[in-house]
Design an enzyme around this catalytic site. Structure first.
Site, PDB file in Angstrom:
ATOM      1  N   LYS A  17       1.200  -1.148  -0.054  1.00 46.08           N
ATOM      2  CA  LYS A  17      -0.022  -0.425  -0.458  1.00 46.08           C
ATOM      3  C   LYS A  17       0.583   1.453  -0.249  1.00 46.08           C
ATOM      4  O   LYS A  17       1.128   1.879   1.079  1.00 46.08           O
ATOM      5  CB  LYS A  17      -0.724   0.042   1.123  1.00 46.08           C
ATOM      6  CG  LYS A  17      -2.006   1.215   0.783  1.00 46.08           C
ATOM      7  CD  LYS A  17      -2.793   1.315   2.098  1.00 46.08           C
ATOM      8  CE  LYS A  17      -1.959   2.873   3.663  1.00 46.08           C
ATOM      9  NZ  LYS A  17      -1.842   3.758   2.778  1.00 46.08           N
ATOM     10  N   GLY A  25       7.769   5.335   7.599  1.00 47.33           N
ATOM     11  CA  GLY A  25       6.620   6.471   8.133  1.00 47.33           C
ATOM     12  C   GLY A  25       6.929   7.659   9.369  1.00 47.33           C
ATOM     13  O   GLY A  25       8.068   7.232  10.094  1.00 47.33           O
ATOM     14  N   SER A  26       6.145   8.124   9.773  1.00 48.95           N
ATOM     15  CA  SER A  26       6.300   8.768  10.319  1.00 48.95           C
ATOM     16  C   SER A  26       6.079   7.911  11.473  1.00 48.95           C
ATOM     17  O   SER A  26       6.109   7.001  12.277  1.00 48.95           O
ATOM     18  CB  SER A  26       5.296  10.559  11.099  1.00 48.95           C
ATOM     19  OG  SER A  26       3.975   8.891  10.946  1.00 48.95           O
ATOM     20  N   GLY A  44       3.784   4.664  13.093  1.00 47.04           N
ATOM     21  CA  GLY A  44       5.230   3.763  13.411  1.00 47.04           C
ATOM     22  C   GLY A  44       4.535   3.192  15.034  1.00 47.04           C
ATOM     23  O   GLY A  44       4.498   1.627  14.974  1.00 47.04           O
ATOM     24  N   GLU A  59      10.767   1.339   9.872  1.00 48.02           N
ATOM     25  CA  GLU A  59      12.186   2.829   9.278  1.00 48.02           C
ATOM     26  C   GLU A  59      10.829   3.841   9.676  1.00 48.02           C
ATOM     27  O   GLU A  59      10.370   4.770   8.653  1.00 48.02           O
ATOM     28  CB  GLU A  59      12.499   2.505   7.986  1.00 48.02           C
ATOM     29  CG  GLU A  59      13.666   3.109   7.774  1.00 48.02           C
ATOM     30  CD  GLU A  59      13.572   4.932   7.606  1.00 48.02           C
ATOM     31  OE1 GLU A  59      13.770   5.427   8.026  1.00 48.02           O
ATOM     32  OE2 GLU A  59      13.240   4.475   6.102  1.00 48.02           O
ATOM     33  N   CYS A  72      14.099  11.077   5.564  1.00 48.08           N
ATOM     34  CA  CYS A  72      14.287  10.704   7.167  1.00 48.08           C
ATOM     35  C   CYS A  72      15.505  10.862   6.990  1.00 48.08           C
ATOM     36  O   CYS A  72      15.678  10.863   8.249  1.00 48.08           O
ATOM     37  CB  CYS A  72      13.508   9.273   6.919  1.00 48.08           C
ATOM     38  SG  CYS A  72      14.613   8.004   5.860  1.00 48.08           S
ATOM     39  N   GLU A  78      11.819  16.816  13.580  1.00 47.53           N
ATOM     40  CA  GLU A  78      12.419  16.989  12.452  1.00 47.53           C
ATOM     41  C   GLU A  78      11.214  17.996  11.133  1.00 47.53           C
ATOM     42  O   GLU A  78      10.270  17.119  11.453  1.00 47.53           O
ATOM     43  CB  GLU A  78      11.920  15.418  11.859  1.00 47.53           C
ATOM     44  CG  GLU A  78      11.771  15.581  10.009  1.00 47.53           C
ATOM     45  CD  GLU A  78      11.683  13.592  10.226  1.00 47.53           C
ATOM     46  OE1 GLU A  78      12.628  13.183   9.561  1.00 47.53           O
ATOM     47  OE2 GLU A  78      10.829  13.359  10.897  1.00 47.53           O
TER      48      GLU A  78
END
Length: 469
Positions: A169, A220-221, A225, A242, A276, A373
């Protein structure tokens, strides 16, 4: 350009859909296409197809290697058309999108050729003991919007080599290139081995909570996560996460600013800062601070920003409206708190999600632009005097993805680098990422590792086979 009919791939076939959603071109801020919104029955069908395909796919390693190489060939053959779609939905310059496609193919080729040696741990007169690695089963792979196809390949290539099947996805911000990739691979991979679905929230949550997948691979974030990990825990699904990074770069007192400015620029502003593991904060020894500020400001000011289809453009727009608003707010807040933008500092007066590439001075640790971030084209530069203090500053965070140290004395720089709490540390470079190099985060930046034999192992279960003699 004439767009294809983007459809999901389930059991090797194009699947009709009932509902869809708009996909925005970040260079205009306007919808330019629609993507299918996967419903619950279609998600069940995708996982059912993957479960049925798993039985045969797991049994033939030679076929899997051959198929991964064929998938790489298909990606290269479709690179130009896929890159056009990718730039439309992601925003980066089209030549950079082409590079992403060829890098994706390289990941498939690397894993197709990966040596999988037997792990014999005992072989004597009484016992033969060998560790083998078996596939986990069906994998749910969820990818972000910054590198949709490359980060998909990080998951697909090792998962498929190991004998797993996958339901993939993409982000709802960038679904189209991934859907097109699924279509390009329909005749390459056996039906059900790769299924590609798209949709708005809560499709990702439905995937992680689904009873069929035994492994979740998510990029993702950090916030999402954590939710993925919590959802997977109830069924003891394996996870690789990750997540975000706030990578520091430490510039020691023996650097040559002129020699490293371009590397710093590319490492901080590549893909408009939406990486990232990009440099997110730069600590510069006070004796070289003014030189670095001047050199980096000049380079950032010269960067060409625009639509990704125009010649000479280096940086496109921020990919989506929420991220554009976040970067705008972080920079405005830093300036209101006393920081100064030596270049940039504001949204660009044009349609789309364009923000001036920005260098900030006077933003200290404890401010959001340094501590969080930003994931965008804004970079704070902070002076330091003592190495032990800057190491402590760099480590004083929940992030731990990557970090770099720069200096003419590479042994000294390496000594400093190894004191940093991050999954990767680089010396006189940043974001050195390749299929054979492990990539993962410490602390809140992730769980597990991608790439190389370590990434392959993450898609397997270890089994001991012991024979008594």
């Amino acid at each position: 350009m004439e767009l294809p009919d983007f459809s999901m791939t389930i059991d090797g076939k194009s699947v009709a859909h009932i509902d869809d959603f708009d996909v925005i071109n970040p260079s205009t801020g306007e919808a330019f296409a629609q993507a299918p919104d996967c419903d619950a029955d279609q998600l069940d069908a995708a996982f059912d197809a993957a479960a049925r395909a798993y039985g045969d796919w797991r049994t033939d390693l030679a076929l899997r290697r051959e198929t991964l190489n064929a998938a790489a060939d298909a990606i290269v053959a479709n690179a130009e058309s896929l890159a056009q779609v990718l730039t439309l939905e992601q925003g980066r310059p089209v030549n950079q999108s082409v590079i992403e496609l060829h890098a994706s193919a390289a990941w498939f080729r690397y894993f197709a050729a990966l040596d999988l040696p037997a792990e014999v741990i005992q072989d004597d007169a009484t016992t033969y003991a060998e560790v083998t690695r078996k596939p986990i089963g069906v994998v749910a792979a969820i990818t972000p919007w910054n590198f949709p196809l490359l980060l998909a390949s990080w998951k697909l290539a090792p998962a498929l080599l190991a004998g797993n099947t996958v339901v993939l996805k993409p982000s709802p911000y960038t679904p189209l290139a991934t859907l097109a990739l699924g279509a390009a691979l329909r005749g390459v991979l056996p039906p059900g081995v790769l299924n590609v679905v798209s949709g708005r929230d809560p499709l990702g949550a439905s995937m992680t909570e689904h009873p069929v997948p035994r492994k979740i691979s998510f990029t993702g974030s950090i916030a999402t996560g954590k939710r993925v990990a919590a959802a997977a825990a109830g069924d003891l699904k394996r996870v690789t996460l990750e997540l975000g990074g706030n990578d520091p770069a430490i510039l020691l007192d023996d650097i040559d600013p002129a020699a490293i400015t371009e590397k710093l620029f590319q490492s901080a502003f590549g893909n408009n800062g939406q990486i990232c593991s990009a440099i997110k904060r730069v600590y510069v020894h006070e004796s070289r601070y003014d030189e670095v500020v001047e050199a980096l400001t000049e380079r950032v000011r010269a960067a060409v920003v625009g639509d990704g289809f125009l010649d000479g453009v280096e940086l496109g727009p921020i990919q989506n409206a929420p991220q554009y608003e976040r970067v705008s707010q972080l920079v405005a807040s830093a300036i209101s708190d006393g920081a100064t933008a030596t270049t940039g500092g504001r949204p660009m007066d044009r349609p789309g999600y364009f923000f001036e590439p920005t260098v900030l001075v006077g933003a200290a640790d404890g401010t959001a632009i340094v501590d969080e971030e930003q994931f965008g084209p804004a970079l704070p530069l902070i002076p330091f005097s003592r190495v032990e203090d800057v190491v402590a500053q760099a480590n004083a965070t929940n992030f731990g993805l990557g970090a770099s140290v720069w200096g003419a004395d590479t042994d000294r720089a390496t000594s400093v680098a190894t004191q940093l709490d991050s999954g990767s540390v680089w010396v006189n470079t940043h974001m050195a990422v390749a299929p054979n190099l492990p990539f993962g985060g410490a602390k809140w930046s992730g769980i597990g590792v991608e790439n190389g034999p370590w990434g392959y192992a993450a898609f397997t279960e270890l089994q001991l086979v012991l024979r008594a003699r």
